[in-house]
Design a protein around this motif. Sequence first.
Motif, mmCIF file in Angstrom:
data_model
loop_
_atom_site.group_PDB
_atom_site.id
_atom_site.type_symbol
_atom_site.label_atom_id
_atom_site.label_comp_id
_atom_site.label_asym_id
_atom_site.label_seq_id
_atom_site.Cartn_x
_atom_site.Cartn_y
_atom_site.Cartn_z
ATOM 1 N N UNK A 59 6.726 8.341 -10.885
ATOM 2 C CA UNK A 59 7.699 7.500 -11.590
ATOM 3 C C UNK A 59 8.989 8.284 -11.830
ATOM 4 N N UNK A 60 8.837 9.533 -12.256
ATOM 5 C CA UNK A 60 10.011 10.371 -12.501
ATOM 6 C C UNK A 60 10.813 10.579 -11.221
ATOM 7 N N UNK A 206 24.566 19.667 -6.569
ATOM 8 C CA UNK A 206 23.888 18.600 -5.822
ATOM 9 C C UNK A 206 23.026 17.757 -6.744
ATOM 10 N N UNK A 207 22.341 18.404 -7.655
ATOM 11 C CA UNK A 207 21.478 17.707 -8.607
ATOM 12 C C UNK A 207 22.280 16.698 -9.423
ATOM 13 N N UNK A 211 22.451 12.745 -8.339
ATOM 14 C CA UNK A 211 21.536 12.177 -9.335
ATOM 15 C C UNK A 211 20.075 12.365 -8.901
ATOM 16 N N UNK A 212 19.745 13.614 -8.579
ATOM 17 C CA UNK A 212 18.402 13.946 -8.105
ATOM 18 C C UNK A 212 17.407 13.818 -9.253
ATOM 19 N N UNK A 213 16.323 13.075 -9.063
ATOM 20 C CA UNK A 213 15.305 13.002 -10.113
ATOM 21 C C UNK A 213 14.336 14.171 -10.038
ATOM 22 N N UNK A 244 14.996 9.453 -0.687
ATOM 23 C CA UNK A 244 15.610 8.188 -0.303
ATOM 24 C C UNK A 244 15.936 8.081 1.176
ATOM 25 N N UNK A 245 15.921 9.197 1.904
ATOM 26 C CA UNK A 245 16.390 9.154 3.286
ATOM 27 C C UNK A 245 15.491 9.931 4.246
#
Length: 254
Positions: A59-60, A206-207, A211-213, A244-245
């Motif tokens: 989830x995170x 980058x984080x 918006x890196x979870x 995501x990619x």
Amino acid sequence: MPAPHEDNRPLAERIAAEIRRLIMSGDWEPGRRVPKNEELRKQFKTSNVTIQRALQILKDEQFLDGQPGVGVFVRSKPAQTIIPASYMPPSNPGQPYRWLTEATKRQQSSKYRILEVGAVAPPVEVARALGLNEGDTAMLRSRIGFLDDQPAELVNSYYPMELAQGTRLADRRLIPGGSPALLNGMGFATRSQDDVVSVRSATTDEYVHLEIPRDVPVMEIFRIVYSDDQRPIEVSVLVKPGHRFKMGYHTETP
């Protein structure tokens, strides 16, 4: 003989890894309801607490979506495959950069935001790829690309100063048609490109920008673009969120 390598990660992390693979591969399709904790507990032969920890990890990381009172579901959008070859040719006259038009074909909204433009001392690997001497500078264009208002890539592109000075490459504004169209108009048509793809942890910049979870890794694509006679005209470092990619390549046998 060396001891066999063992997976000593906490069990919740190992379970999360198994489920993450199912989601990334498409075996667990978008929107699917995740099996109940009792089923997962029996499958992985562990406690309910451990299963809850594994699901919370996912989830995170935005792989799973918990709906209170309803259940836990696989995220609604699968990982998107990006085809680098789609962006090589320069845009047609009057058309936006191909990254934007390709997004429109996928019915996605897209935009770029410029972060920095200016002469810099490039990283060693970039300087080597551009054939620069020690102390030489390159023109940097740093930007973030968005798809459907979500940050999709952080791009640092470097150009030889003799090509960039006095052109839109040195201008903070977006380039109509993108750099391939501009360089093509200057007589430096794109003939080929080399990509090297790696996976690593995100830096702080980058984080924040992407918006890196949690501790999701990023994909880094180190790209060298060549014109005639294998002259390097652009080196880009593209960073994408790993959850995501995916990168897609097509190769034909000679």
